[in-house]
Design a protein around this motif. Structure first.
Motif, short mmCIF file in Angstrom:
data_model
loop_
_atom_site.label_atom_id
_atom_site.label_comp_id
_atom_site.label_asym_id
_atom_site.label_seq_id
_atom_site.Cartn_x
_atom_site.Cartn_y
_atom_site.Cartn_z
N VAL A 141 0.81 -1.27 -0.11
CA VAL A 141 0.09 -0.21 0.12
C VAL A 141 0.80 1.39 -0.04
CG1 VAL A 141 -1.65 1.47 1.23
CG2 VAL A 141 -2.02 -1.16 1.31
N ALA A 142 0.57 2.19 -0.95
CA ALA A 142 1.29 3.31 -0.91
C ALA A 142 0.17 4.55 -0.65
CB ALA A 142 1.92 3.64 -2.28
N VAL A 143 0.25 5.12 0.43
CA VAL A 143 -0.39 6.45 0.63
C VAL A 143 0.19 7.72 0.01
CG1 VAL A 143 -1.46 8.09 2.39
CG2 VAL A 143 -1.07 5.39 2.82
N VAL A 144 -0.56 8.10 -1.18
CA VAL A 144 -0.07 9.09 -2.04
C VAL A 144 -0.91 10.41 -1.79
CG1 VAL A 144 0.37 9.84 -4.40
CG2 VAL A 144 0.52 7.52 -3.65
N THR A 145 -0.27 11.37 -1.18
CA THR A 145 -0.79 12.58 -0.90
C THR A 145 -0.34 13.80 -1.69
OG1 THR A 145 -0.84 12.17 1.55
CG2 THR A 145 -1.56 14.43 0.90
N SER A 146 -1.44 14.35 -2.83
CA SER A 146 -0.99 15.23 -3.77
C SER A 146 -1.68 16.78 -3.40
CB SER A 146 -0.93 14.75 -4.98
OG SER A 146 -2.51 14.57 -5.16
N ARG A 194 1.36 5.80 -13.97
CA ARG A 194 2.72 5.91 -14.03
C ARG A 194 3.42 5.92 -12.64
NH1 ARG A 194 4.48 11.47 -16.58
NH2 ARG A 194 6.42 10.45 -16.31
N LEU A 195 2.87 6.39 -11.75
CA LEU A 195 3.34 6.28 -10.49
C LEU A 195 3.09 4.88 -9.80
CD1 LEU A 195 4.41 7.71 -8.13
CD2 LEU A 195 2.28 8.48 -7.42
N GLY A 196 1.84 4.18 -10.04
CA GLY A 196 1.71 2.80 -9.85
C GLY A 196 2.87 1.97 -10.32
N THR A 197 3.17 2.18 -11.52
CA THR A 197 4.08 1.14 -12.29
C THR A 197 5.38 1.45 -11.69
OG1 THR A 197 2.76 1.30 -14.47
CG2 THR A 197 5.11 0.87 -14.77
N LEU A 228 6.65 2.66 -8.77
CA LEU A 228 6.43 2.07 -7.29
C LEU A 228 6.51 0.63 -7.42
CD1 LEU A 228 4.18 4.65 -5.58
CD2 LEU A 228 6.84 4.35 -5.42
N ALA A 229 5.78 -0.05 -8.41
CA ALA A 229 5.92 -1.37 -8.36
C ALA A 229 7.45 -2.03 -8.75
CB ALA A 229 4.83 -1.96 -9.35
N LYS A 230 7.80 -1.31 -9.65
CA LYS A 230 9.16 -1.52 -10.11
C LYS A 230 10.35 -1.45 -8.91
CE LYS A 230 8.53 -1.03 -15.08
NZ LYS A 230 8.81 -0.05 -16.27
N VAL A 231 9.96 -0.28 -8.30
CA VAL A 231 11.00 -0.01 -7.15
C VAL A 231 10.96 -1.13 -6.13
CG1 VAL A 231 11.66 1.84 -5.42
CG2 VAL A 231 11.28 2.39 -7.74
N TYR A 232 9.77 -1.51 -5.61
CA TYR A 232 9.65 -2.11 -4.43
C TYR A 232 9.31 -3.78 -4.80
CZ TYR A 232 9.22 2.14 -1.62
OH TYR A 232 9.31 3.24 -1.22
N GLY A 233 9.40 -3.94 -5.96
CA GLY A 233 9.19 -5.38 -6.51
C GLY A 233 7.98 -5.99 -6.33
N ARG A 234 6.96 -5.13 -6.00
CA ARG A 234 5.55 -5.88 -5.50
C ARG A 234 4.48 -4.86 -6.18
NH1 ARG A 234 4.74 -7.06 0.47
NH2 ARG A 234 2.72 -8.10 -0.20
#
Length: 274
Positions: free
Chosen positions: A204-209, A220-223, A225-231
């Motif tokens: 879970v990523a809590v995204v505040t903008s 784009r952000l989800g893709t 972050l998934a690559k960075v964290y491997g999940r």
């Protein structure tokens, strides 16, 4: 639940058995969840009983037989067998057994939501309800008032969520509010949200903008972050004008600050190993 040592191994085994059960279309996930919740309440209330059922000096079979006698006629065979398997295992603390059964109850409900294609909605509703609670002192006080009855709290929740949220969301929140077991409401809601994400093997990523993200930005952000964290990453989105045109992303204990463009560019470099 945060388990250690023997309890971690026992919980992992119990979760595997639950998955095997709920994979069957013949098993009613809601009934299983309700019955596991009832067992949780029983074991939480009867301290001496749970101590006996987690006593390492007693044989696993003897403890399973005792649990079977207690639950006979009270719950279905699947629930009784699942609990019997759990009391056969070793637990670091007696409370860990109760925490584990409660977790399985929640997981059973979340599995039912997943099969119904409603898990995304449940995740989002848990997140939004947590935000509502944290922003309303009056509501939080009403839901955590020790002098208020469980019935009164349930009625309040139904007035808030009835017809506006998935049935699973209502059940999960109602169990948390009426039987907090020493947890704060915020911590309990956060744990449920993480459990829902884990159901899909997602973080879970809590995204505040400062302003709502566009669909393209979210994708784009989800893709990235998934690559960075491997999940796979589930984004819980919040808007806060004080972010000043940037973005704040929290994944577990890690907090990432910076503009959307800068963060995506930085994540891309990390993925590329630059």
């Amino acid at each position: 639940m945060t388990a250690h040592g023997a309890s971690r191994e026992a919980l992992a085994a119990a979760r595997e058995r639950l998955d095997a059960l709920t994979d069957s279309t013949a098993v009613d996930a809601k009934q299983l969840a309700d019955e596991l919740a009832a067992v949780t309440a029983l074991f939480a209330r009867e301290v001496s009983l749970r101590r006996v059922l987690t006593d390492p000096s007693q044989s696993g079979e003897a403890k399973a037989e005792l649990a079977g006698r207690l639950l006979s006629g009270q719950v279905g065979g699947e629930t009784a067998d699942l609990v019997a398997g759990m009391v056969r295992a070793r637990w670091s603390q007696s409370r860990d057994l109760v925490d584990a059964i409660e977790e399985l109850a929640n997981l059973a409900d979340l599995t039912g939501a997943q099969k119904a294609g409603a898990l995304d909605n449940v995740e989002d509703e848990l997140f939004r309800f947590g935000r509502i609670v944290s922003s309303s002192t009056e509501l939080r006080a009403a839901l955590t008032d020790r002098a208020a009855t469980g019935t009164a709290k349930s009625q309040l929740l139904r007035s808030l969520l009835g017809g506006r949220a998935e049935d699973v969301t209502e059940r999960l929140v109602e169990r948390l509010v009426t039987a907090p077991r020493g947890r704060s409401l915020e911590d309990g809601l956060e744990s449920l949200a993480k459990l829902a994400a884990d159901r899909r093997n997602r973080m879970v990523a809590v995204v505040t903008s400062a302003v709502p993200l566009s669909d393209r930005q979210k994708e784009r952000l989800g893709t990235v972050l998934a690559k960075v964290y491997g999940r796979q990453m589930h984004l819980n989105l919040d808007v806060d004008p004080t972010v000043l045109g940037g973005i704040r992303v929290q994944v577990g204990d890690e907090v990432i600050n910076g503009s959307i463009a800068d963060r995506i560019e930085e994540a891309g470099r990390r993925v590329a190993g630059q």
